[in-house]
Design an enzyme around this catalytic site. Structure first.
Site, PDB file in Angstrom:
ATOM      1  N   MET A 247      42.626  44.158  48.016  1.00 25.37           N
ATOM      2  CA  MET A 247      43.095  43.453  49.222  1.00 25.37           C
ATOM      3  C   MET A 247      42.263  43.871  50.439  1.00 25.37           C
ATOM      4  O   MET A 247      42.810  44.048  51.530  1.00 25.37           O
ATOM      5  CB  MET A 247      44.581  43.763  49.477  1.00 25.37           C
ATOM      6  CG  MET A 247      45.487  43.295  48.350  1.00 25.37           C
ATOM      7  SD  MET A 247      47.215  43.719  48.626  1.00 25.37           S
ATOM      8  CE  MET A 247      47.244  45.426  48.101  1.00 25.37           C
TER       9      MET A 247
ATOM     10  N   LYS B  40      53.707  32.097  45.546  1.00 24.16           N
ATOM     11  CA  LYS B  40      53.359  30.919  46.330  1.00 24.16           C
ATOM     12  C   LYS B  40      52.806  29.868  45.375  1.00 24.16           C
ATOM     13  O   LYS B  40      51.963  30.172  44.544  1.00 24.16           O
ATOM     14  CB  LYS B  40      52.270  31.307  47.324  1.00 24.16           C
ATOM     15  CG  LYS B  40      52.525  30.746  48.705  1.00 24.16           C
ATOM     16  CD  LYS B  40      51.344  30.907  49.615  1.00 24.16           C
ATOM     17  CE  LYS B  40      50.938  32.336  49.896  1.00 24.16           C
ATOM     18  NZ  LYS B  40      49.765  32.446  50.742  1.00 24.16           N
TER      19      LYS B  40
ATOM     20  N   ASP C 237      54.384  35.312  39.000  1.00 24.49           N
ATOM     21  CA  ASP C 237      53.741  34.769  40.198  1.00 24.49           C
ATOM     22  C   ASP C 237      52.287  34.495  39.880  1.00 24.49           C
ATOM     23  O   ASP C 237      51.833  34.731  38.757  1.00 24.49           O
ATOM     24  CB  ASP C 237      53.919  35.701  41.411  1.00 24.49           C
ATOM     25  CG  ASP C 237      53.506  37.116  41.115  1.00 24.49           C
ATOM     26  OD1 ASP C 237      52.384  37.298  40.596  1.00 24.49           O
ATOM     27  OD2 ASP C 237      54.285  38.052  41.388  1.00 24.49           O
TER      28      ASP C 237
END
Ligand code: SAH
Length: 366
Positions: A277, A166, A144
């Site tokens: 994050m 994505k 990814d």
């Protein structure tokens, strides 16, 4: 007749290459031609594993069918050819003057195996030797955008590459589906690499993937990676520990805001706090830490897009960081570091010099 003394190199960029053989035995050959820039067609009498790299064509059943097929391509590569098809293919290629070559099939390992590989924080140089070895032996790589993947053609030349993150025009593949794909590939006998950013077990959902493999009876191993939690601060000159400045560091995910109890314990614990994050929940974290007694001038660093040309470090205090982050437009992916060690980043800075002097004094006293 095959001539083993020949060793030619061919530029197949943009050329149409017809690979003949079952999708599994031919997979490494297919991946190599795709990596070399060819447009690959596959004629297989069975498709055991769907192969996203190729355009499947119908298996011909007559001499004219073989002639039509080979005349549409520049090169034919026979990998796994049933005996009865051999004379038809050889005759068709001879008649239509199309190059025909043979390559060995990939060895099929049964049962397959999954290796969860930590790819490090984004710089190719921080891939481990073990990671490169696992990639080199892979039949299929699931990657990814967080893991380094620009050079997969080079690192895993025999592998199919499947992007499960994505990317333009595609949603990320849901986690349950990734786990299903890993297990299905391994059960079909493939050597599977799941390439992840940083370390697979630091907020990487590697534990879930390992559990899914185990539940399905698929052997699974883990190759640790360099985590962004340590490497990204290091890149900005911030050591997460430093003798007499910080003797512990806590790594947390800012994905979900911390509870009051967690905030209180975190302040009580002291040491360095590293947040992944954490850009979205920074206001909640900064105000929560201050509310539970963290000093207002505790330094905070926001290091965005570490190891890229757009890397940026912003330093503020716990009471100003939310405003400063807003002013500079801080965005994910970023690593936040909260603690005295942040001052060490700027060694010519008076504050950093003071921190180091203080540390030296403390250690001299022991
Ligand atoms: N397993 C990974 C972390 C996955 S969570 C590891 O060990 O590094 C993803 C978060 O990691 C991002 O939101 C960001 O906080 C951090 N991150 C990963 N790579 C980064 C990089 N190159 N620069 C800044 N932050 C990064």
């Amino acid at each position: 007749m095959p001539n083993p003394s020949l060793d030619i190199s061919l530029d197949v960029t943009g050329r149409r290459v017809l690979v003949i053989g079952g999708s599994r035995p031919a997979r490494r050959v297919i991946a190599r031609y795709v990596a070399a820039g060819a447009v690959v067609y596959l004629a297989a009498d069975t498709y055991e594993v769907p192969n996203p790299l190729v355009r499947p064509v119908t298996w011909p059943h007559s001499p004219s069918g073989w002639r039509d097929l080979v005349s549409a391509v520049d090169l034919v590569v026979a990998v796994d050819l049933p005996a009865e098809a051999q004379p038809l293919l050889v005759a068709a290629c001879a008649e239509r003057s199309v190059w025909l070559t043979r390559e060995a099939a990939a060895p099929v390992s049964r049962p397959g195996h999954v290796t969860l590989v930590g790819g490090g924080p984004g710089d190719d140089e921080l891939l481990t030797v073990a990671a490169l070895r696992a990639l080199a032996g892979a039949d299929i790589v699931y990657y990814d955008r967080l893991g380094p993947h620009e050079r997969l053609n080079e690192w895993a030349p025999g592998a199919e590459q499947v992007n499960v993150g994505k990317h333009p025009g595609h949603h990320a593949v849901p986690q349950a589906e990734i786990e299903r794909m890993l297990v299905a590939s391994a059960l079909s006998g493939l050597t599977v690499v799941r390439l992840k950013g940083g370390d697979p077990f630091v907020f990487g959902r590697g534990g879930e993937e390992m559990a899914a493999c185990r539940a399905a009876g698929v052997p699974v191993t883990v190759i640790s990676g360099v985590t962004s939690a340590i490497a990204v601060p290091a890149l900005a000159g911030i050591p997460v520990t430093h003798r007499d400045v910080s003797r512990l560091f806590t790594v947390l995910s800012g994905h979900v805001p911390l509870s009051e109890e967690e905030l209180a314990h975190l302040v009580g614990l002291g040491g360095t706090i590293v947040v992944l994050m954490g850009v979205g929940t920074l206001p909640h974290l900064a105000s929560g830490l201050a509310r539970h007694g963290m000093r207002a001038d505790m330094p905070v660093a926001i290091i965005e897009r570490g190891f890229s040309a757009q890397q940026r470090t912003t330093v503020a205090d716990i009471d100003t960081v939310v405003t400063v982050a807003g002013e500079v437009g801080a965005r994910s992916p970023a690593v936040l570091v909260i603690g005295e060690v942040v001052r060490l980043a700027q060694c010519d800075d008076a504050a950093a010099v003071a921190v180091l002097a203080n540390a030296a004094t403390l250690s001299g006293q022991r």
